[in-house]
Design a protein around this motif. Structure first.
Motif, mmCIF file in Angstrom:
data_model
loop_
_atom_site.group_PDB
_atom_site.id
_atom_site.type_symbol
_atom_site.label_atom_id
_atom_site.label_comp_id
_atom_site.label_asym_id
_atom_site.label_seq_id
_atom_site.Cartn_x
_atom_site.Cartn_y
_atom_site.Cartn_z
ATOM 1 N N VAL A 105 23.294 11.298 56.465
ATOM 2 C CA VAL A 105 24.729 11.507 56.640
ATOM 3 C C VAL A 105 25.027 11.686 58.123
ATOM 4 C CG1 VAL A 105 26.674 13.030 56.115
ATOM 5 C CG2 VAL A 105 24.957 12.516 54.353
ATOM 6 N N THR A 106 25.985 10.916 58.631
ATOM 7 C CA THR A 106 26.314 10.951 60.058
ATOM 8 C C THR A 106 27.803 11.147 60.270
ATOM 9 O OG1 THR A 106 26.538 8.537 60.158
ATOM 10 C CG2 THR A 106 24.372 9.471 60.675
ATOM 11 N N LEU A 107 28.113 11.833 61.340
ATOM 12 C CA LEU A 107 29.484 12.006 61.806
ATOM 13 C C LEU A 107 29.533 11.490 63.239
ATOM 14 C CD1 LEU A 107 32.381 13.118 61.662
ATOM 15 C CD2 LEU A 107 31.465 15.360 62.304
ATOM 16 N N ASN A 108 30.309 10.444 63.453
ATOM 17 C CA ASN A 108 30.339 9.788 64.764
ATOM 18 C C ASN A 108 28.930 9.443 65.248
ATOM 19 O OD1 ASN A 108 33.174 10.002 64.903
ATOM 20 N ND2 ASN A 108 33.017 12.101 65.673
ATOM 21 N N LYS A 109 28.141 8.913 64.310
ATOM 22 C CA LYS A 109 26.783 8.421 64.548
ATOM 23 C C LYS A 109 25.754 9.527 64.797
ATOM 24 C CE LYS A 109 28.318 3.919 66.285
ATOM 25 N NZ LYS A 109 28.205 2.924 67.381
ATOM 26 N N ARG A 110 26.137 10.777 64.590
ATOM 27 C CA ARG A 110 25.199 11.884 64.743
ATOM 28 C C ARG A 110 24.917 12.521 63.385
ATOM 29 N NH1 ARG A 110 27.210 15.124 70.229
ATOM 30 N NH2 ARG A 110 26.980 13.341 71.664
ATOM 31 N N PRO A 111 23.656 12.887 63.118
ATOM 32 C CA PRO A 111 23.316 13.477 61.820
ATOM 33 C C PRO A 111 24.054 14.788 61.567
ATOM 34 C CG PRO A 111 21.334 12.802 63.015
ATOM 35 C CD PRO A 111 22.468 12.702 63.983
ATOM 36 N N VAL A 112 24.479 14.984 60.339
ATOM 37 C CA VAL A 112 25.126 16.231 59.918
ATOM 38 C C VAL A 112 24.077 17.072 59.189
ATOM 39 C CG1 VAL A 112 26.977 17.282 58.585
ATOM 40 C CG2 VAL A 112 27.344 15.061 59.684
ATOM 41 N N GLN A 113 23.651 18.145 59.797
ATOM 42 C CA GLN A 113 22.612 18.991 59.225
ATOM 43 C C GLN A 113 23.196 20.025 58.259
ATOM 44 O OE1 GLN A 113 19.462 18.359 59.812
ATOM 45 N NE2 GLN A 113 19.646 16.964 61.555
ATOM 46 N N MET A 114 22.314 20.666 57.520
ATOM 47 C CA MET A 114 22.643 21.773 56.622
ATOM 48 C C MET A 114 23.597 21.379 55.487
ATOM 49 S SD MET A 114 20.913 24.404 57.475
ATOM 50 C CE MET A 114 20.022 25.150 58.836
ATOM 51 N N LEU A 115 23.440 20.153 54.973
ATOM 52 C CA LEU A 115 24.237 19.755 53.814
ATOM 53 C C LEU A 115 23.844 20.617 52.621
ATOM 54 C CD1 LEU A 115 24.007 15.885 54.210
ATOM 55 C CD2 LEU A 115 25.928 17.364 54.842
ATOM 56 N N ASN A 116 24.844 21.094 51.891
ATOM 57 C CA ASN A 116 24.574 22.048 50.820
ATOM 58 C C ASN A 116 25.175 21.556 49.503
ATOM 59 O OD1 ASN A 116 23.643 24.356 49.569
ATOM 60 N ND2 ASN A 116 24.711 25.789 50.876
#
Length: 257
Positions: free
Chosen positions: A167-178
């Motif tokens: 999962v990316t936001l503006n091509k950066r990974p989004v950590q800590m998905l819950n």
């Protein structure tokens, strides 16, 4: 003829109202807010890890060692209609419905429990590797989070892995998905300790919208504990239920610009 067709195609892309797939307008991330339309009581002792709405009832998975449970809840007054406690060695996590079964993850115990939807009778256990955080069902695959930026798509019966999606936001990974919820063809995800919910494209992993839930009328007392966590979609009303760990309320909301 090929040259002529190429010119026509380029002119079409630049015509008013036409947008190419790589255009910034296509990749733009929306910012949405929540509008509360109702409030319901919620057990303030429930460490909410998973939330589902189905056929007029709320199903909830709660965590913490020695306190984890699976519950069937009446929304209007928060009454727990049925409750199954997990053995103290298990920490309950995400929850999904697959037909007439409920599937509940555990945090670090590498075990998923299956239950009969009607009476919450435990049907069996399914082993898996890695942390269990959030869980949802897209109609074909179970989608599971593990606290990283990855979503794992699994077979709903065997838990075998089909694919992993970053999962990316503006091509950066989004950590800590819950906690996860699948609704209207999109995956919605809480991000641990944050008040934003990510709306995710299920094929690309790209965040297409951020829902700002900071306007919910609740102020956490313990910043690392009673955080936003719990998303359930009510299809017949086209609304979402949002709550958090140890929150005394569940909020029925709509997402809007």
């Amino acid at each position: 003829m090929l040259h002529f067709n190429l010119i026509v195609w380029l002119l079409a892309l630049t015509a008013p109202g036409c947008v190419s797939p790589s255009s910034p307008q296509v990749n733009q991330v929306e910012t949405l807010s929540v509008r509360v339309i109702n409030k319901y009581p919620h057990d303030p002792g429930a460490f909410t890890q998973g939330l589902i709405w189905f056929s007029g009832r709320l199903y909830e998975s709660t965590g913490r060692y020695g306190q984890s449970s699976l519950r069937k809840v009446r929304l209007r007054d928060g009454k727990v209609l049925r409750k199954v406690s997990l053995h103290p060695r298990y920490f309950g996590e995400g929850l999904a419905r697959v037909g007439s079964r409920l599937i509940q993850l555990t945090w670090r115990e590498n075990t998923a429990f299956t239950y009969d939807l009607t009476n919450l009778r435990q049907l069996g256990k399914i082993p898996y590797s890695g942390d269990g955080w959030g869980l949802t069902f897209d109609g074909t695959w179970l989608v599971m989070s593990d606290g990283s930026s990855l979503l794992t798509f699994r077979d709903p019966r065997t838990f075998s892995v089909w694919k992993r999606l970053q999962v990316t936001l503006n091509k950066r990974p989004v950590q800590m998905l819950n906690e996860l919820e699948f609704a209207g063809g999109w995956i919605y995800a809480n991000v641990w300790t944050r008040t934003e919910i990510m709306k995710i494209h299920p094929e690309t992993g790209r965040v297409v919208a951020i829902i700002d839930a900071s306007g919910l009328p609740y102020q956490p007392v313990r910043q690392s504990e009673d955080v936003l966590n719990g998303i359930a979609y009510i299809p017949e009303r086209k609304t979402f239920l949002l709550t958090g760990k140890l929150w005394p309320k569940i909020f029925e909301v709509v997402f809007e610009k």
